[in-house]
Write a protein that holds these residues in place. Structure first.
Motif, mmCIF file in Angstrom:
data_model
loop_
_atom_site.group_PDB
_atom_site.id
_atom_site.type_symbol
_atom_site.label_atom_id
_atom_site.label_comp_id
_atom_site.label_asym_id
_atom_site.label_seq_id
_atom_site.Cartn_x
_atom_site.Cartn_y
_atom_site.Cartn_z
ATOM 1 N N LEU A 197 2.907 -45.905 10.909
ATOM 2 C CA LEU A 197 4.247 -45.348 11.098
ATOM 3 C C LEU A 197 5.329 -46.398 10.893
ATOM 4 C CD1 LEU A 197 3.664 -43.116 14.255
ATOM 5 C CD2 LEU A 197 3.633 -42.444 11.854
ATOM 6 N N GLN A 198 4.926 -47.609 10.487
ATOM 7 C CA GLN A 198 5.861 -48.706 10.240
ATOM 8 C C GLN A 198 6.687 -49.033 11.482
ATOM 9 O OE1 GLN A 198 8.103 -47.502 6.763
ATOM 10 N NE2 GLN A 198 6.405 -47.939 5.376
ATOM 11 N N VAL A 199 5.992 -49.099 12.603
ATOM 12 C CA VAL A 199 6.650 -49.444 13.862
ATOM 13 C C VAL A 199 7.051 -50.913 13.854
ATOM 14 C CG1 VAL A 199 6.230 -49.787 16.330
ATOM 15 C CG2 VAL A 199 5.570 -47.651 15.236
ATOM 16 N N SER A 200 8.236 -51.218 14.361
ATOM 17 C CA SER A 200 8.708 -52.601 14.466
ATOM 18 C C SER A 200 8.779 -53.011 15.930
ATOM 19 C CB SER A 200 10.078 -52.741 13.809
ATOM 20 O OG SER A 200 11.034 -51.918 14.457
ATOM 21 N N ASP A 201 8.892 -54.319 16.149
ATOM 22 C CA ASP A 201 8.985 -54.879 17.499
ATOM 23 C C ASP A 201 7.854 -54.365 18.390
ATOM 24 O OD1 ASP A 201 10.068 -56.452 19.508
ATOM 25 O OD2 ASP A 201 11.388 -54.870 20.244
ATOM 26 N N LEU A 202 6.635 -54.341 17.850
ATOM 27 C CA LEU A 202 5.476 -53.863 18.607
ATOM 28 C C LEU A 202 5.119 -54.876 19.684
ATOM 29 C CD1 LEU A 202 3.239 -51.737 18.924
ATOM 30 C CD2 LEU A 202 1.880 -53.061 17.287
ATOM 31 N N GLN A 203 5.001 -54.403 20.926
ATOM 32 C CA GLN A 203 4.656 -55.263 22.050
ATOM 33 C C GLN A 203 3.523 -54.629 22.844
ATOM 34 O OE1 GLN A 203 8.069 -56.433 24.401
ATOM 35 N NE2 GLN A 203 9.392 -56.556 22.602
ATOM 36 N N VAL A 204 2.544 -55.453 23.219
ATOM 37 C CA VAL A 204 1.380 -55.000 23.985
ATOM 38 C C VAL A 204 1.229 -55.907 25.199
ATOM 39 C CG1 VAL A 204 -1.095 -54.547 23.956
ATOM 40 C CG2 VAL A 204 0.249 -54.214 21.867
ATOM 41 N N THR A 205 1.169 -55.327 26.380
ATOM 42 C CA THR A 205 1.007 -56.131 27.594
ATOM 43 C C THR A 205 -0.456 -56.546 27.757
ATOM 44 O OG1 THR A 205 0.527 -54.236 29.042
ATOM 45 C CG2 THR A 205 2.853 -54.812 28.679
ATOM 46 N N SER A 206 -0.695 -57.501 28.623
ATOM 47 C CA SER A 206 -2.076 -57.874 28.943
ATOM 48 C C SER A 206 -2.705 -56.760 29.766
ATOM 49 C CB SER A 206 -2.099 -59.191 29.716
ATOM 50 O OG SER A 206 -1.365 -59.060 30.925
ATOM 51 N N PRO A 207 -4.017 -56.542 29.636
ATOM 52 C CA PRO A 207 -4.673 -55.447 30.364
ATOM 53 C C PRO A 207 -4.863 -55.773 31.843
ATOM 54 C CG PRO A 207 -6.274 -56.683 29.105
ATOM 55 C CD PRO A 207 -4.934 -57.243 28.731
ATOM 56 N N SER A 208 -4.978 -54.734 32.629
ATOM 57 C CA SER A 208 -5.305 -54.877 34.047
ATOM 58 C C SER A 208 -6.404 -53.884 34.385
ATOM 59 C CB SER A 208 -4.075 -54.630 34.923
ATOM 60 O OG SER A 208 -3.569 -53.320 34.721
ATOM 61 N N THR A 209 -7.174 -54.168 35.428
ATOM 62 C CA THR A 209 -8.277 -53.298 35.834
ATOM 63 C C THR A 209 -8.214 -53.026 37.335
ATOM 64 O OG1 THR A 209 -9.766 -55.179 36.205
ATOM 65 C CG2 THR A 209 -9.790 -54.175 34.009
ATOM 66 N N TRP A 210 -8.789 -51.900 37.732
ATOM 67 C CA TRP A 210 -8.930 -51.590 39.148
ATOM 68 C C TRP A 210 -10.113 -50.637 39.329
ATOM 69 C CZ3 TRP A 210 -8.102 -46.481 40.954
ATOM 70 C CH2 TRP A 210 -7.561 -45.592 40.005
ATOM 71 N N LYS A 211 -10.714 -50.698 40.489
ATOM 72 C CA LYS A 211 -11.882 -49.867 40.771
ATOM 73 C C LYS A 211 -11.464 -48.529 41.353
ATOM 74 C CE LYS A 211 -15.457 -53.389 41.493
ATOM 75 N NZ LYS A 211 -16.475 -53.922 42.428
ATOM 76 N N ARG A 212 -12.002 -47.479 40.766
ATOM 77 C CA ARG A 212 -11.774 -46.138 41.300
ATOM 78 C C ARG A 212 -12.950 -45.784 42.199
ATOM 79 N NH1 ARG A 212 -11.324 -41.595 36.957
ATOM 80 N NH2 ARG A 212 -13.590 -41.620 37.162
ATOM 81 N N GLN B 151 9.612 -49.856 18.255
ATOM 82 C CA GLN B 151 10.707 -49.091 17.671
ATOM 83 C C GLN B 151 10.226 -48.444 16.379
ATOM 84 O OE1 GLN B 151 13.702 -52.072 17.047
ATOM 85 N NE2 GLN B 151 14.480 -51.968 19.130
ATOM 86 N N LEU B 152 10.775 -47.274 16.077
ATOM 87 C CA LEU B 152 10.446 -46.610 14.826
ATOM 88 C C LEU B 152 11.597 -45.737 14.373
ATOM 89 C CD1 LEU B 152 7.993 -43.607 15.295
ATOM 90 C CD2 LEU B 152 9.386 -44.517 17.132
ATOM 91 N N ALA B 153 11.535 -45.305 13.112
ATOM 92 C CA ALA B 153 12.589 -44.470 12.542
ATOM 93 C C ALA B 153 12.560 -43.088 13.181
ATOM 94 C CB ALA B 153 12.401 -44.359 11.032
ATOM 95 N N PRO B 154 13.729 -42.455 13.393
ATOM 96 C CA PRO B 154 13.764 -41.121 13.997
ATOM 97 C C PRO B 154 12.913 -40.095 13.257
ATOM 98 C CG PRO B 154 15.958 -42.079 13.964
ATOM 99 C CD PRO B 154 15.085 -42.994 13.176
ATOM 100 N N ALA B 155 12.820 -40.204 11.924
ATOM 101 C CA ALA B 155 12.063 -39.227 11.145
ATOM 102 C C ALA B 155 10.565 -39.241 11.470
ATOM 103 C CB ALA B 155 12.260 -39.481 9.654
ATOM 104 N N ARG B 156 10.085 -40.291 12.158
ATOM 105 C CA ARG B 156 8.657 -40.405 12.451
ATOM 106 C C ARG B 156 8.327 -39.979 13.878
ATOM 107 N NH1 ARG B 156 9.656 -44.887 8.964
ATOM 108 N NH2 ARG B 156 8.484 -44.635 7.039
ATOM 109 N N LEU B 157 9.255 -39.302 14.536
ATOM 110 C CA LEU B 157 9.001 -38.845 15.904
ATOM 111 C C LEU B 157 7.813 -37.903 15.977
ATOM 112 C CD1 LEU B 157 9.773 -38.547 18.897
ATOM 113 C CD2 LEU B 157 11.353 -36.723 18.213
ATOM 114 N N GLN B 158 7.768 -36.914 15.091
ATOM 115 C CA GLN B 158 6.672 -35.943 15.110
ATOM 116 C C GLN B 158 5.318 -36.626 14.927
ATOM 117 O OE1 GLN B 158 6.503 -32.910 15.900
ATOM 118 N NE2 GLN B 158 4.584 -32.136 15.032
ATOM 119 N N ALA B 159 5.247 -37.570 14.007
ATOM 120 C CA ALA B 159 3.980 -38.272 13.775
ATOM 121 C C ALA B 159 3.590 -39.107 14.988
ATOM 122 C CB ALA B 159 4.101 -39.165 12.538
ATOM 123 N N LEU B 160 4.559 -39.717 15.646
ATOM 124 C CA LEU B 160 4.261 -40.483 16.864
ATOM 125 C C LEU B 160 3.642 -39.591 17.930
ATOM 126 C CD1 LEU B 160 4.598 -43.061 18.671
ATOM 127 C CD2 LEU B 160 6.811 -42.091 19.348
#
Length: 232
Positions: free
Chosen positions: A84-99, A118-127
């Motif tokens: 989708l040509q997303v820009s400024d992609l950010q991913v946090t570090s993972p966390s875990t917990w016991k259920r 961030q992405l272009a408005p026209a790609r909302l449906q695809a997101l």
């Protein structure tokens, strides 16, 4: 519009001088009546891009399996977002917990992380459909954003309109008191905001109309300020 407030204080403001006072303090003097007025303004702007965020979850019998599953799901999400040509992609570090175990399910470890971009408005449906429908994905509200290149011009417009709003209030009050001259003494600025989220949710029927980015509330800049005038 923010609520308007007026304070009238008939006094003479002394000069803020003397030992122990911070050098940053402003020396104000008014030989008439101090009039304080709050002005506000807002400006609707054109949507240039969308900012999204999503939560990604996975589970397993232990931490290693939960994280391995989360990593595989992240790879699928990242691939979908790159398409989708997303820009400024950010991913946090993972966390875990016991259920804890329940009557119907054994004890499991759940892993999660957050993804935004961030992405272009026209790609909302695809997101919504292509990424929002992937396993473990929970979409958060999508927000509209204006072109940052126009921020300075927009702020100037907001400042001018908010000041004129405060000035008009002060002039009306001064006129009611039989005072004709109004001199600005101090301006205190408040922050602005653009609270325009739209919750994006996957649709079950592909035949119905898609999500239309034009239906999202456009970005709105707001600004308020307080001005002190000396009326004579």
């Amino acid at each position: 519009m923010a609520r308007r407030c007026l304070w009238l204080v008939p006094l003479v403001l002394p000069l803020l001088a003397g030992p122990g006072l911070a050098q940053s303090q402003v020396q104000l003097s008014c030989s008439g009546t101090l009039v304080e007025a709050r002005g506000s303004s807002e400006l609707k702007r054109t949507t240039q891009r969308l900012r999204f965020s999503l939560a990604l979850e996975a589970e397993g019998a232990d931490s290693d399996r939960a994280l391995a599953s989360l990593q595989r799901r992240l790879a699928a999400v990242r691939s979908g977002l790159q398409a989708l040509q997303v820009s400024d992609l950010q991913v946090t570090s993972p966390s875990t917990w016991k259920r804890p175990a329940s009557r119907d399910a054994p004890e499991l470890v759940q892993a999660n992380l957050q993804v935004s971009g961030q992405l272009a408005p026209a790609r909302l449906q695809a997101l919504v459909r292509q990424v929002g429908g992937l396993p473990g994905v929970r979409l958060a509200p999508v927000a509209t954003e204006a072109d940052a290149a126009g921020d300075r011009s927009a702020r100037r417009q907001l400042l001018r309109a908010a000041y004129q709003d405060a000035q008009q209030q002060a002039q009306d009050v001064a006129a009611a008191m039989g005072l004709g001259q109004l001199q600005p003494l101090e301006v205190l600025l408040d922050g602005g905001s653009r609270p325009v989220p739209m919750r994006a949710m996957a649709m079950a029927d592909a035949a119905v109309p898609p999500f239309d980015p034009g239906e999202l509330a456009g970005p709105i800049d707001r600004l308020s300020l307080q001005v002190r005038f000396c009326a004579r």
